[in-house]
Scaffold this motif. Structure first.
Motif, PDB file in Angstrom:
ATOM      1  N   LEU A   1      11.303 -26.286  33.423  1.00  0.00           N
ATOM      2  CA  LEU A   1      10.286 -26.573  32.417  1.00  0.00           C
ATOM      3  C   LEU A   1      10.646 -25.928  31.080  1.00  0.00           C
ATOM      4  O   LEU A   1      10.490 -26.543  30.014  1.00  0.00           O
ATOM      5  CB  LEU A   1       8.921 -26.076  32.894  1.00  0.00           C
ATOM      6  CG  LEU A   1       7.713 -26.371  31.997  1.00  0.00           C
ATOM      7  CD1 LEU A   1       7.599 -27.866  31.713  1.00  0.00           C
ATOM      8  CD2 LEU A   1       6.438 -25.845  32.633  1.00  0.00           C
ATOM      9  N   ALA A   2      11.154 -24.705  31.113  1.00  0.00           N
ATOM     10  CA  ALA A   2      11.558 -24.012  29.884  1.00  0.00           C
ATOM     11  C   ALA A   2      12.707 -24.753  29.196  1.00  0.00           C
ATOM     12  O   ALA A   2      12.752 -24.842  27.972  1.00  0.00           O
ATOM     13  CB  ALA A   2      11.964 -22.577  30.202  1.00  0.00           C
TER      14      ALA A   2
ATOM     15  N   GLN B   1      11.248 -27.729  27.460  1.00  0.00           N
ATOM     16  CA  GLN B   1      10.499 -27.324  26.268  1.00  0.00           C
ATOM     17  C   GLN B   1      11.418 -27.013  25.097  1.00  0.00           C
ATOM     18  O   GLN B   1      11.013 -27.113  23.939  1.00  0.00           O
ATOM     19  CB  GLN B   1       9.634 -26.097  26.579  1.00  0.00           C
ATOM     20  CG  GLN B   1       8.449 -26.379  27.485  1.00  0.00           C
ATOM     21  CD  GLN B   1       7.653 -25.124  27.790  1.00  0.00           C
ATOM     22  OE1 GLN B   1       8.161 -24.007  27.682  1.00  0.00           O
ATOM     23  NE2 GLN B   1       6.403 -25.296  28.188  1.00  0.00           N
ATOM     24  N   ASN B   2      12.647 -26.664  25.380  1.00  0.00           N
ATOM     25  CA  ASN B   2      13.583 -26.277  24.330  1.00  0.00           C
ATOM     26  C   ASN B   2      13.912 -27.425  23.376  1.00  0.00           C
ATOM     27  O   ASN B   2      14.063 -27.246  22.178  1.00  0.00           O
ATOM     28  CB  ASN B   2      14.870 -25.740  24.961  1.00  0.00           C
ATOM     29  CG  ASN B   2      15.775 -25.073  23.964  1.00  0.00           C
ATOM     30  OD1 ASN B   2      15.334 -24.309  23.109  1.00  0.00           O
ATOM     31  ND2 ASN B   2      17.057 -25.369  24.047  1.00  0.00           N
ATOM     32  N   LYS B   3      14.048 -28.631  23.922  1.00  0.00           N
ATOM     33  CA  LYS B   3      14.213 -29.868  23.146  1.00  0.00           C
ATOM     34  C   LYS B   3      15.342 -29.804  22.111  1.00  0.00           C
ATOM     35  O   LYS B   3      15.146 -30.143  20.938  1.00  0.00           O
ATOM     36  CB  LYS B   3      12.899 -30.240  22.447  1.00  0.00           C
ATOM     37  CG  LYS B   3      11.779 -30.578  23.416  1.00  0.00           C
ATOM     38  CD  LYS B   3      10.512 -30.996  22.691  1.00  0.00           C
ATOM     39  CE  LYS B   3       9.414 -31.366  23.687  1.00  0.00           C
ATOM     40  NZ  LYS B   3       8.165 -31.779  23.020  1.00  0.00           N
TER      41      LYS B   3
ATOM     42  N   ASN C   1      18.702 -31.443  26.157  1.00  0.00           N
ATOM     43  CA  ASN C   1      17.644 -32.372  25.774  1.00  0.00           C
ATOM     44  C   ASN C   1      18.105 -33.822  25.967  1.00  0.00           C
ATOM     45  O   ASN C   1      17.357 -34.659  26.494  1.00  0.00           O
ATOM     46  CB  ASN C   1      17.257 -32.153  24.312  1.00  0.00           C
ATOM     47  CG  ASN C   1      16.065 -32.993  23.886  1.00  0.00           C
ATOM     48  OD1 ASN C   1      15.007 -32.925  24.491  1.00  0.00           O
ATOM     49  ND2 ASN C   1      16.241 -33.795  22.862  1.00  0.00           N
TER      50      ASN C   1
ATOM     51  N   THR D   1      10.764 -34.896  31.061  1.00  0.00           N
ATOM     52  CA  THR D   1      10.148 -34.302  29.885  1.00  0.00           C
ATOM     53  C   THR D   1       9.181 -33.203  30.318  1.00  0.00           C
ATOM     54  O   THR D   1       8.905 -33.038  31.510  1.00  0.00           O
ATOM     55  CB  THR D   1       9.373 -35.353  29.076  1.00  0.00           C
ATOM     56  OG1 THR D   1       8.273 -35.835  29.887  1.00  0.00           O
ATOM     57  CG2 THR D   1      10.278 -36.534  28.696  1.00  0.00           C
ATOM     58  N   VAL D   2       8.672 -32.485  29.351  1.00  0.00           N
ATOM     59  CA  VAL D   2       7.666 -31.458  29.660  1.00  0.00           C
ATOM     60  C   VAL D   2       6.490 -32.101  30.383  1.00  0.00           C
ATOM     61  O   VAL D   2       5.982 -31.573  31.381  1.00  0.00           O
ATOM     62  CB  VAL D   2       7.179 -30.773  28.365  1.00  0.00           C
ATOM     63  CG1 VAL D   2       5.990 -29.859  28.660  1.00  0.00           C
ATOM     64  CG2 VAL D   2       8.312 -29.985  27.724  1.00  0.00           C
ATOM     65  N   GLU D   3       6.084 -33.283  29.902  1.00  0.00           N
ATOM     66  CA  GLU D   3       4.923 -33.955  30.482  1.00  0.00           C
ATOM     67  C   GLU D   3       5.173 -34.389  31.923  1.00  0.00           C
ATOM     68  O   GLU D   3       4.324 -34.188  32.800  1.00  0.00           O
ATOM     69  CB  GLU D   3       4.543 -35.172  29.629  1.00  0.00           C
ATOM     70  CG  GLU D   3       3.979 -34.845  28.246  1.00  0.00           C
ATOM     71  CD  GLU D   3       5.050 -34.350  27.280  1.00  0.00           C
ATOM     72  OE1 GLU D   3       4.698 -33.634  26.311  1.00  0.00           O
ATOM     73  OE2 GLU D   3       6.248 -34.677  27.489  1.00  0.00           O
TER      74      GLU D   3
ATOM     75  N   GLU E   1       5.308 -31.311  34.214  1.00  0.00           N
ATOM     76  CA  GLU E   1       3.978 -30.731  34.427  1.00  0.00           C
ATOM     77  C   GLU E   1       3.130 -31.599  35.348  1.00  0.00           C
ATOM     78  O   GLU E   1       2.335 -31.086  36.148  1.00  0.00           O
ATOM     79  CB  GLU E   1       3.279 -30.527  33.080  1.00  0.00           C
ATOM     80  CG  GLU E   1       3.889 -29.392  32.253  1.00  0.00           C
ATOM     81  CD  GLU E   1       3.204 -29.191  30.928  1.00  0.00           C
ATOM     82  OE1 GLU E   1       2.574 -30.160  30.438  1.00  0.00           O
ATOM     83  OE2 GLU E   1       3.299 -28.075  30.369  1.00  0.00           O
TER      84      GLU E   1
END
Length: 215
Positions: A55-56, A59-61, A66, A75-77, A80
């Motif tokens: 997840l981290a 989030q870095n993108k 990425n 993706t983060v979404e 999650e």
């Protein structure tokens, strides 16, 4: 470059130093720890899991990581959503092996060496997370629920990291660079190697064979 002493202690607990890892990769590791802390309502520290690291990374993108994650719609979404579903069914934590996060972090130094890179970066973290399939951690559950093959993540990450210069990749679970070619070994091999390595860095052959037999 000076870093917070508390961060230095964390890095050392993971077998790393500030000179062996890039600032971006270090930030991702610390973000994973923060995610673990935030995941408990009581505020009590929760063990950092491979899912937190994945997840981290999402989030870095930025950079190669990425590009690779987005190519698999990770993706983060989406991460999650899977985590929420797994937690609802009480399966998110049930297979997270003790020490699996530490094993993954320690494996990143080998990933960097295999790719002939001087320092650990985020792409090495992603490859190590993808290899954690054998550890049955939370990242493995996320990949499975998203229908993503970890070996494909490794293959694409290596390709983009080396700008397409890797000519031959024999797919499987774990990389070994020999004679300029990248071969794949079962992840149990790497885990047994770490568990049978002494503080001096030497592998005990007898212990290695025993650990491998236990896998």
């Amino acid at each position: 470059m000076n870093i917070d002493p508390r961060e230095q202690v964390l890095l050392e607990s993971w077998g790393l130093s500030d000179v062996s890892i890039t600032a971006e990769a270090r930030a991702v590791l610390l973000a994973a720890r923060t995610l673990a802390e935030a995941s408990t309502q009581t505020g009590q520290f929760e063990a950092v899991e491979t899912g937190h690291l994945l997840l981290a990374l999402a989030q870095n993108k930025s950079g190669v990581v990425n590009t690779v994650l987005l190519s698999f719609n990770i993706t983060v979404e989406t991460i999650e959503e899977v985590i929420a579903s797994l937690k609802k069914n009480l399966t998110y934590h049930e297979k997270e092996g003790v020490g699996s996060f530490s094993a993954v972090v320690q494996a990143t130094s080998i990933e960097a060496q295999i790719l002939s890179d001087g320092r650990i970066d985020t792409e090495h973290l992603l490859i190590a997370v993808a290899r954690s399939n054998s550890l049955m951690g939370s990242a493995e559950r996320i990949f499975r629920d998203l229908g993503v093959a970890p070996a494909e993540i490794i293959k694409k990450t290596v390709y983009f990291t080396k700008k397409g210069q890797t000519e031959e990749v024999i797919m499987g679970d774990t990389f070994l660079n020999f004679g300029g070619k990248i071969f794949i070994l079962p992840p149990e091999f790497i885990r047994a190697m770490f568990e049978s390595t002494s503080d001096s860095g030497r592998i005990n052959p007898k212990a290695f064979i025993e650990k491998l037999a236990e896998s």
